[in-house]
Design a protein around this motif. Structure first.
Motif, short mmCIF file in Angstrom:
data_model
loop_
_atom_site.label_atom_id
_atom_site.label_comp_id
_atom_site.label_asym_id
_atom_site.label_seq_id
_atom_site.Cartn_x
_atom_site.Cartn_y
_atom_site.Cartn_z
N THR A 1 0.87 -1.07 0.03
CA THR A 1 -0.09 0.05 -0.20
C THR A 1 0.90 1.36 0.07
OG1 THR A 1 -0.09 0.11 2.40
CG2 THR A 1 -1.84 -1.28 1.43
N LEU A 2 2.16 1.03 -0.24
CA LEU A 2 2.97 2.29 0.08
C LEU A 2 2.68 3.37 -0.97
CD1 LEU A 2 6.55 1.13 0.50
CD2 LEU A 2 5.52 2.95 1.91
N GLU A 3 2.45 2.93 -2.26
CA GLU A 3 2.21 4.06 -3.17
C GLU A 3 0.91 4.90 -2.93
OE1 GLU A 3 4.16 2.50 -7.22
OE2 GLU A 3 3.46 1.02 -6.09
N GLY A 4 -0.07 3.95 -2.64
CA GLY A 4 -1.26 4.52 -2.39
C GLY A 4 -1.06 5.58 -1.14
N PHE A 5 -0.57 5.28 -0.07
CA PHE A 5 -0.23 5.92 0.91
C PHE A 5 0.62 7.45 0.50
CE2 PHE A 5 2.20 7.67 4.34
CZ PHE A 5 1.55 7.63 5.60
N ALA A 6 1.30 7.36 -0.47
CA ALA A 6 2.01 8.38 -0.80
C ALA A 6 1.05 9.31 -1.59
CB ALA A 6 3.46 7.97 -1.73
N ALA A 7 0.39 8.96 -2.11
CA ALA A 7 -0.61 9.85 -3.09
C ALA A 7 -1.50 10.41 -1.89
CB ALA A 7 -1.37 8.77 -4.05
N GLY A 8 -1.75 9.99 -0.83
CA GLY A 8 -2.76 10.67 -0.10
C GLY A 8 -2.22 11.41 1.00
N HIS A 9 -0.93 11.21 1.22
CA HIS A 9 -0.04 11.90 2.37
C HIS A 9 0.86 12.74 1.88
CE1 HIS A 9 -2.55 8.61 4.01
NE2 HIS A 9 -2.44 8.90 5.26
N GLY A 10 1.18 13.42 0.67
CA GLY A 10 2.28 14.06 0.55
C GLY A 10 2.24 15.45 1.15
N PRO A 11 3.19 16.43 0.87
CA PRO A 11 4.55 15.85 -0.05
C PRO A 11 5.39 15.03 0.69
CG PRO A 11 4.86 18.02 1.33
CD PRO A 11 3.46 17.66 1.57
N ALA A 12 6.20 14.11 0.07
CA ALA A 12 7.12 12.96 0.41
C ALA A 12 8.46 14.07 0.97
CB ALA A 12 7.67 12.18 -0.60
N ALA A 13 9.06 13.42 1.84
CA ALA A 13 10.24 14.21 2.42
C ALA A 13 11.29 12.96 2.45
CB ALA A 13 9.99 14.90 3.74
N GLY A 14 12.54 13.29 2.21
CA GLY A 14 13.54 12.30 1.89
C GLY A 14 14.24 12.05 3.26
N LEU A 15 14.91 11.12 3.24
CA LEU A 15 15.55 10.73 4.63
C LEU A 15 16.63 11.94 5.06
CD1 LEU A 15 15.49 8.09 6.37
CD2 LEU A 15 17.70 7.58 5.44
N LEU A 16 17.34 12.44 4.14
CA LEU A 16 18.33 13.60 4.53
C LEU A 16 17.36 14.57 5.33
CD1 LEU A 16 20.43 14.39 1.29
CD2 LEU A 16 20.86 13.20 3.69
N ALA A 17 16.13 14.96 5.10
CA ALA A 17 15.44 15.98 5.94
C ALA A 17 15.26 15.26 7.40
CB ALA A 17 14.20 16.23 5.27
N TYR A 18 14.83 14.01 7.35
CA TYR A 18 14.35 13.26 8.48
C TYR A 18 15.70 13.17 9.47
CZ TYR A 18 12.78 9.29 11.53
OH TYR A 18 12.98 8.33 12.47
N GLU A 19 16.76 12.86 8.76
CA GLU A 19 17.96 12.91 9.59
C GLU A 19 18.49 14.04 10.10
OE1 GLU A 19 20.53 9.71 10.03
OE2 GLU A 19 18.47 9.70 10.57
N ALA A 20 18.40 15.33 9.40
CA ALA A 20 18.50 16.63 9.86
C ALA A 20 17.92 16.81 11.15
CB ALA A 20 18.57 17.81 8.93
N LEU A 21 16.54 16.61 11.13
CA LEU A 21 15.65 16.81 12.53
C LEU A 21 16.18 15.94 13.39
CD1 LEU A 21 12.17 17.33 10.86
CD2 LEU A 21 14.15 18.98 11.29
N ARG A 22 16.61 14.57 13.02
CA ARG A 22 17.13 13.81 14.21
C ARG A 22 18.33 14.26 14.81
NH1 ARG A 22 20.88 9.68 14.72
NH2 ARG A 22 21.82 9.94 12.77
#
Length: 324
Positions: free
Chosen positions: A173-194
């Protein structure tokens, strides 16, 4: 085991991450926009490269309580927690991010570590009524940032934390989830906040001799009022009688340098120059949308807290994460 490549790498602008994270996107074309969206509670992060395990059975919590550093024997359903598995000498071997839903413990772990973790858990089952399963092939993890107003979807379990929600959902269901929950953020953004939040990550902030005290995992992943787990003697001894040999620090890096110091870059006193004695190493570096270049590093405990440092050739000002 190589992580399964995410179907979301086909999204517009997706650039694969590197190393252990190569199965998901580093970014989708605009790192700082993606960071700002997460900081504002919008979008999601694809963490489908992480390992997923489940533990079921009547004894699952009492059994895990004997193996983990966290107190989980009476873990309330729906309460997220994190826990470690240590070696006999107290060194960190595994980090689990888990939640129990009343029938099943759901946990995600570092990419590629799930097979060794499951093998260890299987070896410790004995007569306990538990079943351990590696669900990485059919389940995926996605992260919604703190403040997200996204409603419930097809997720099977949710870890609600101060930093956001980790959702376990069917990989199909990943692609369907992405379509309904964007915008997608990459791992670099997640890691910067970590990194901004001073949160350690197994395999980056850790090496073969890291103990939990060095990273600030005491209290969050290690419960000091419980025993009965491998490595507990080291945890108690260091907490009660001594200090850890190293400590995690947060670094503000000189923004004039084009390149970030990679993992493993030596850390030295600025006064000693680039040929001075190595006092530690960079564990994670990142570009933050407000703070600029930042990093976490593991340094010797006796490094003065007000000392100016060098990360490789890059000047760095430190903030205390773990007190000396």
């Amino acid at each position: 085991m190589t992580s399964l490549a995410s179907p979301l790498l086909s999204l517009p602008g997706a650039v694969p991450a590197e190393g252990r994270d190569e199965a998901v996107a580093a970014h989708y074309g605009d790192l700082f926009r993606e960071q700002r969206a997460l900081a504002e509670g919008r979008g999601f992060v694809d963490l489908s490269h992480r390992g997923v395990i489940t533990v079921t059975g009547a004894d699952r919590l009492s059994w895990l309580h004997l193996l983990l550093t966290q107190h989980v024997s009476e873990l309330p359903a729906g309460l997220a927690t994190e826990a470690l598995i240590l070696s006999a000498n107290g060194h960190i071997e595994h980090a689990l991010y888990l939640v129990d839903d009343g029938e099943t413990v759901w946990a995600h772990v570092e990419p590629g570590t799930q097979e060794a973790l499951v093998a260890y858990l299987e070896s410790m089952k004995f007569f306990y009524r538990v079943e351990v399963a590696d669900r990485t092939a059919d389940l995926a993890v996605v992260h919604l940032p703190a403040g997200s107003i996204a409603g419930p979807g097809e997720e099977l379990a949710v870890r609600e934390t101060p930093y956001g929600r980790d959702l376990f959902l069917p990989r199909a269901t990943l692609e369907g989830f992405a379509a309904g929950h964007g915008p997608a953020a990459g791992l670099l953004a997640y890691e910067a906040l970590r990194v901004e939040a001073h949160r350690p990550r197994l395999g980056l902030e850790t090496d073969h001799r890291t103990i939990p005290h060095e990273l600030g995992w005491i209290g969050t992943a290690v419960h000091l009022q419980k025993g009965c787990y491998r490595g507990q003697e080291t945890v108690a001894r260091v907490h009660n009688l001594g200090k850890p040999p190293r400590r995690l620090v947060f670094l503000h890096l000189d923004g004039s340098d084009v390149l970030l110091p990679p993992h493993g870059t030596p850390v030295r006193l600025k006064a000693d120059g680039e040929e001075g004695r190595q006092l530690g190493f960079v564990t994670t570096s990142a570009r933050h949308h407000e703070l600029g270049p930042i990093a976490l590093a593991l340094v010797k405990r006796n490094v003065p807290v007000d000392a100016e440092l060098l990360a490789g050739a890059t000047a760095a000002a430190q903030e205390v994460v773990v007190a000396p």
